[in-house]
Scaffold this motif. Structure first.
Motif, PDB file in Angstrom:
ATOM      1  N   ASP A  41      -6.322  -1.397  -6.838  1.00 42.95           N
ATOM      2  CA  ASP A  41      -6.636  -1.904  -5.494  1.00 42.95           C
ATOM      3  C   ASP A  41      -5.656  -2.964  -4.997  1.00 42.95           C
ATOM      4  O   ASP A  41      -6.028  -3.852  -4.229  1.00 42.95           O
ATOM      5  N   PHE A  42      -4.413  -2.871  -5.448  1.00 37.43           N
ATOM      6  CA  PHE A  42      -3.362  -3.689  -4.846  1.00 37.43           C
ATOM      7  C   PHE A  42      -2.970  -3.078  -3.496  1.00 37.43           C
ATOM      8  O   PHE A  42      -3.053  -1.860  -3.307  1.00 37.43           O
ATOM      9  N   THR A  43      -2.517  -3.908  -2.586  1.00 36.12           N
ATOM     10  CA  THR A  43      -1.756  -3.412  -1.440  1.00 36.12           C
ATOM     11  C   THR A  43      -0.322  -3.248  -1.921  1.00 36.12           C
ATOM     12  O   THR A  43       0.253  -4.170  -2.491  1.00 36.12           O
ATOM     13  N   VAL A  44       0.250  -2.069  -1.712  1.00 37.43           N
ATOM     14  CA  VAL A  44       1.573  -1.765  -2.244  1.00 37.43           C
ATOM     15  C   VAL A  44       2.542  -1.512  -1.089  1.00 37.43           C
ATOM     16  O   VAL A  44       2.256  -0.715  -0.198  1.00 37.43           O
ATOM     17  N   VAL A  45       3.670  -2.215  -1.118  1.00 39.60           N
ATOM     18  CA  VAL A  45       4.742  -1.963  -0.149  1.00 39.60           C
ATOM     19  C   VAL A  45       6.002  -1.682  -0.946  1.00 39.60           C
ATOM     20  O   VAL A  45       6.301  -2.372  -1.931  1.00 39.60           O
ATOM     21  N   THR A  46       6.738  -0.645  -0.547  1.00 40.99           N
ATOM     22  CA  THR A  46       7.892  -0.216  -1.333  1.00 40.99           C
ATOM     23  C   THR A  46       9.113  -0.020  -0.447  1.00 40.99           C
ATOM     24  O   THR A  46       9.003   0.190   0.760  1.00 40.99           O
ATOM     25  N   ALA A  47      10.277  -0.094  -1.089  1.00 40.80           N
ATOM     26  CA  ALA A  47      11.543   0.159  -0.397  1.00 40.80           C
ATOM     27  C   ALA A  47      12.535   0.735  -1.383  1.00 40.80           C
ATOM     28  O   ALA A  47      12.513   0.402  -2.575  1.00 40.80           O
ATOM     29  N   GLN A  48      13.398   1.593  -0.869  1.00 42.63           N
ATOM     30  CA  GLN A  48      14.488   2.174  -1.658  1.00 42.63           C
ATOM     31  C   GLN A  48      15.796   1.722  -1.048  1.00 42.63           C
ATOM     32  O   GLN A  48      16.191   2.174   0.026  1.00 42.63           O
ATOM     33  N   ALA A  49      16.459   0.769  -1.681  1.00 43.83           N
ATOM     34  CA  ALA A  49      17.750   0.312  -1.164  1.00 43.83           C
ATOM     35  C   ALA A  49      18.788   1.397  -1.400  1.00 43.83           C
ATOM     36  O   ALA A  49      18.694   2.173  -2.352  1.00 43.83           O
ATOM     37  N   LEU A  92       9.791  -2.065   3.795  1.00 40.25           N
ATOM     38  CA  LEU A  92       8.610  -2.665   3.184  1.00 40.25           C
ATOM     39  C   LEU A  92       7.468  -2.815   4.172  1.00 40.25           C
ATOM     40  O   LEU A  92       6.315  -2.477   3.873  1.00 40.25           O
ATOM     41  N   PHE A  93       7.781  -3.322   5.366  1.00 39.30           N
ATOM     42  CA  PHE A  93       6.715  -3.782   6.246  1.00 39.30           C
ATOM     43  C   PHE A  93       6.447  -2.907   7.467  1.00 39.30           C
ATOM     44  O   PHE A  93       5.348  -2.962   8.022  1.00 39.30           O
TER      45      PHE A  93
END
Length: 925
Positions: A27-35, A50-51
């Motif tokens: 139950d984390f809020t997950v934000v991801t990015a691929q540089a 991310l946002f």
């Protein structure tokens, strides 16, 4: 903050994805990015990954909650809208954006813990990396995990930023697989038991890298090689080339469209099927079949967009393309994306990887991307875009505008380049107002980088280009003459006389009256004359319109310094306080730091040593967190103010550590603000008993000031301090000469503080009854000036002198007053010295230690006041650019000092501040 690091193919991305899955299950809020390498020049590319999805899927109410308060500044990084015409460089905006993104993250953590995951951080863009570093320094007490991967052996786009980030994180190094693991993988591929020699050879050929092992096994399977000892020679032959051969072979086993689509996706990096098909020149149904085949081969993933599963595979595909082929495909990709109305930054990243196309359309996406980059505080990206734009055909007016924009960007990245072509640039701009704008903007930015001579040169070129008689040249001339004050070699141009001739401005004149008044007051103060006129000019400079002036900290600092030297320190403090409040509301972190530095200097002059220490520490912390080399002069002001405060407080080791930590323990740069550092370092050395070191610092300070043409002791009373050092060394003649000279100059200046400080030094050096008389006059003048610390020093010296002369009652009275004042200032060492003198008289000192509201520092009072008004800790932290944990610590100190235990008691307790003695340390907050 955790870094997963290892060589390509070692499994970093797989581990990161596993962590993301675990976080979602928890139950984390997950934000991801691929540089990615192709987006490293795209400002805030990682931040937007991310946002933007979080904001996009939020309801209106959720979006409002996420972007409440300071978090609203995060939209500067997230907006895809092109900026308004006219590029403006705004470092203050960049720092407000960082602050906003931090609070957006904090708001995300309000409802659940957050995992922020970034893959391949070495390819992240510079603004995103700077923000991650900004976040790291404020991550305490937040339910947040920042997880990123780093590929070892790949050169980072912004190596120093990546290094700083990685060194601050908890590092997890992924190791290679063991030989027995290779055997297990081989059995999965071949479906039979594996010979140990076969497994050992595979392990040796790949170094235990999981991805390379898998590709080698696929290649062997394709060649119909069995997992026996007889295959060892074949394995050694394949060796390091296994990956490229394997990928190429796997693609070639399929129809030509599969290879074409793989190459298109490799160039685009991440895209929709329609764009990839267009670049590969495939019909949509054929492209769809090829995409399915590549997904089945585990080469591509199709959700949410087409992208390679493994960066090594993408590199292998690109490796098969000749450089010219690759550049041509990037050019076609740029054209496709521009016609599809893709963001200008995405188009520009492809144009950067092409040779000149000879296409006029290519200029516009590069220009828009540059404007966006500057508005987001990424001048390095803007420079890349604009230099590339100038390689495409464009009409002369457009090229001139591009060169102007390039100069405004280069000044933050490549100052020598600006100096090389600024003369030609100013010659090409025809409109006088545009020339003035360009020269003023470049000059001001150089000033903020402490490049005073270069700023003066550019302003002078602007004046020459426009013509001295033109109204637009007036303010450039004022700025040029103001720069001359800060460069000793330019003093021969008689800048003061030329400025004075412009005062008062004629009615309707375009001259900025406030700026001219501030500069005249500042410079006339050096002369030790005309103090009444100086006060009037300084007051005029800060009278009304301050909300406009906070955009120009140079004008505000000049005016408050003139007020400070004229013993209008309380007014100067109020001006800085008002400016700081306005800057906090606007989120201008850089200018807020500058204002805190000057407020610290004023607080030290008023004897509010704890306030000065706090403001100086705040300023330095903010300066350290900012990018670039701006406001280094103001950082020196903060260092000097901190050393001055710590010396007065008796924290001599901390003062020494501050200087050493800033590289100022031995050599102080010969710049204007270095004079303040030298003077304060000399006082510190005197307090430590290093009399010769103190004397050397004060004399060097004096040499530099005289070179600048400064004779007024109100700025830095170096003669008095040097006289005291000479006296301590048994050199009465030199001491007397310097002390007498300073008294004469101080009387000419006509303000009580400078005279009080000079009389104190003269009284100590003369001694006896005459010395006591001079010390009594010094104390009277310092009482009038409102400098509690210097007043306390004079009283302590006077008490000691009277004790020696046998005037015991008077000595006791002055020494007790000195103790009371020293304790209000927090000057424990001075108070102890006065107590020692009292005990020598046989008297018992009374404690006058400050308590209650008077014990609060100004910063504590400001925070307590907001808390009493009902502001939450989060809102207070936003306002002061600090963490909630810092606010909690301040409020804990406030409760202890006020003797309360609950927030609800704050309003009543703080009401006592208004009724407390006007000598309290929170006055004028």
């Amino acid at each position: 903050m955790v870094c997963l690091e290892g060589t390509p193919g070692i499994g970093k991305t797989a581990l990161l994805r596993a962590a993301v899955a675990m976080a979602r299950e928890s139950d984390f809020t997950v934000v991801t990015a691929q540089a990615s390498a192709i987006e490293r020049d795209f400002p805030f590319a990682v931040v937007r990954q991310l946002f933007e999805p979080v904001i996009a899927r939020a309801s209106s109410a959720e979006r409002m909650a996420l972007l409440t308060g300071s978090a609203v500044h995060a939209t500067q990084a997230l907006t895809a809208e092109p900026p308004a015409p006219g590029i403006q460089v705004s470092p203050a905006l960049l720092h407000a954006t960082f602050h906003g993104l931090y609070w957006l993250t904090a708001n995300l953590t309000a409802s659940s813990p957050v995992l922020l995951a970034v893959d391949e951080v070495q390819w992240a863009d510079a603004p995103s990396l700077r923000w991650l570093s900004y976040l790291l320094r404020r991550i305490e007490s937040m339910p947040l995990v920042v997880l990123f991967t780093l590929t070892i052996g790949e050169e980072a786009a912004e190596a120093h930023l990546v290094t700083d980030l990685v060194n601050a994180a908890y590092r997890v190094r992924l190791d290679a697989l063991a030989a027995e693991d290779v055997a297990s993988l081989a059995e999965d591929v071949f479906g039979v038991d594996t010979d140990p020699d076969f497994a050992a050879a595979c392990h040796a050929a790949t170094g235990g890298n999981p991805f390379l092992i898998r590709e080698l096994l696929y290649a062997l399977e394709h060649e119909d090689v069995k997992p026996t000892a007889e295959a060892v020679p074949t394995i050694r032959e394949l060796g390091p080339q296994a990956l490229a051969r394997s990928v190429t072979a796997r693609l070639q086993r399929h129809a030509l469209p599969v290879t074409a689509l793989a190459r298109a996706v490799a160039v685009l990096e991440e895209c929709d099927l329609e764009t990839a098909a267009a670049l590969a020149e495939l019909d949509p149904p054929v492209a769809a079949d090829a995409a399915r085949a590549l997904v089945e081969m585990d080469v591509l993933t199709a959700r949410p967009a087409l992208a390679f599963n493994y960066s090594l595979v993408r590199k292998a595909v690109l490796y098969e393309l000749a450089h010219t082929q690759r550049a041509a495909m990037h050019g076609r990709a740029a054209a496709l994306l521009w016609r599809a109305h893709a963001p200008a930054e995405r188009v520009a990243t492809h144009l950067l990887r092409t040779c000149p196309l000879g296409e006029p359309w290519a200029v516009e996406p590069l220009r828009v991307a540059a404007a966006h980059a500057l508005s987001q505080g990424a001048p390095r990206s803007a420079v890349s875009y604009l230099r590339r734009a100038l390689r495409e055909p464009a009409p002369d007016p457009v090229r001139r505008e591009l060169r102007v924009q390039l100069a405004l960007a280069e000044i933050h990245v490549d100052l020598p380049a600006v100096h090389r072509h600024i003369p030609d640039l100013l010659e090409q701009v025809e409109n006088p107002d545009q020339v003035a704008f360009l020269a003023r903007t470049l000059g001001r930015t150089l000033y903020e980088h402490d490049q005073y001579r270069e700023a003066a040169e550019i302003l002078e070129r602007g004046v020459e280009r426009i013509g001295r008689g033109h109204p637009a040249a007036r303010n450039l001339e004022i700025g040029r003459l103001a720069m001359a004050f800060l460069v000793p070699d330019l003093a021969g141009e008689r800048p003061l006389e030329r400025l004075a001739a412009l005062w008062p401005p004629e009615e309707g004149s375009p001259v900025d009256e406030r700026f001219l008044a501030a500069i005249l007051a500042y410079r006339w103060s050096w002369e030790a004359t005309c103090s009444d006129q100086i006060v009037e000019l300084a007051r005029r400079a800060v009278r009304a319109g301050l909300s406009h002036q906070v955009e120009d900290p140079g004008a505000v600092s000049a005016a408050v310094c003139a007020l400070l030297w004229a013993d209008e320190a309380e007014l100067a403090y109020r001006v800085c306080d008002e400016a700081a409040g306005e800057l906090r509301r606007r989120g201008h972190q850089l200018f807020y730091a500058v204002t805190c530095a000057y407020r610290a200097r004023i607080a030290a002059r008023l004897g509010r040593l704890a306030d000065a220490r706090e403001d100086a520490q705040i300023a330095l912390e903010l300066f350290d967190g900012l990018s670039g080399n701006r406001a280094r002069g103001s950082a020196l002001v903060a260092v000097a103010a901190l050393v001055e405060a710590l010396t007065g407080l008796g924290e001599l080791d901390a003062a020494e550590f501050t200087l050493a930590g800033r590289g100022l323990g031995d050599v102080v740069p010969e710049v204007w603000h270095g004079n303040y550092v030298l003077h304060c370092r000399g006082r510190l050395r005197m307090a430590r008993g290093d009399v010769r070191g103190a004397l050397a610092d004060q004399l060097e300070c004096g040499r530099r000031l005289l070179r600048w043409g400064v004779v007024n002791p109100a700025l830095f009373p170096w003669r008095s301090e040097a006289a005291l050092a000479h006296a301590a060394l048994g050199e009465p003649v030199a001491a007397g000469r310097l002390a007498a000279e300073e008294v004469e100059l101080a009387r000419r200046w006509g303000r009580p503080r400078a005279l009080g400080v000079a009389l104190r030094a003269q009284g100590i050096t003369r001694g006896g009854a005459e010395g006591a008389r001079l010390l009594a006059e010094a104390a009277a003048r310092l009482a009038e000036a409102g400098d509690r610390y210097e007043y306390a020093r004079a009283l302590a010296d006077l008490g000691a002198a009277l004790r020696v002369l046998g005037q015991r009652a008077e000595a006791r009275r002055h020494l007790q007053k000195a103790i009371d004042l020293a304790e209000v200032c927090g000057a424990g060492g001075l108070a102890d010295r006065a107590r020692g003198e009292l005990r020598a008289l046989g008297a018992r000192p009374l404690s006058g230690r400050a308590c209650g509201p008077r014990a609060l520092t100004a910063h504590e009072y400001r925070i307590a006041q907001l808390a009493a008004e009902g502001r939450t800790n989060r809102e207070i932290a936003e306002a002061f650019f600090v963490t909630q944990r810092t606010v909690e610590l301040h409020l804990t100190n406030v409760y202890r000092k006020l003797g309360i235990t609950r927030r609800a008691q704050l309003a009543t307790a703080l009401a006592a501040v208004q009724e407390s003695d006007s000598g309290g340390s929170v006055r004028s907050v």
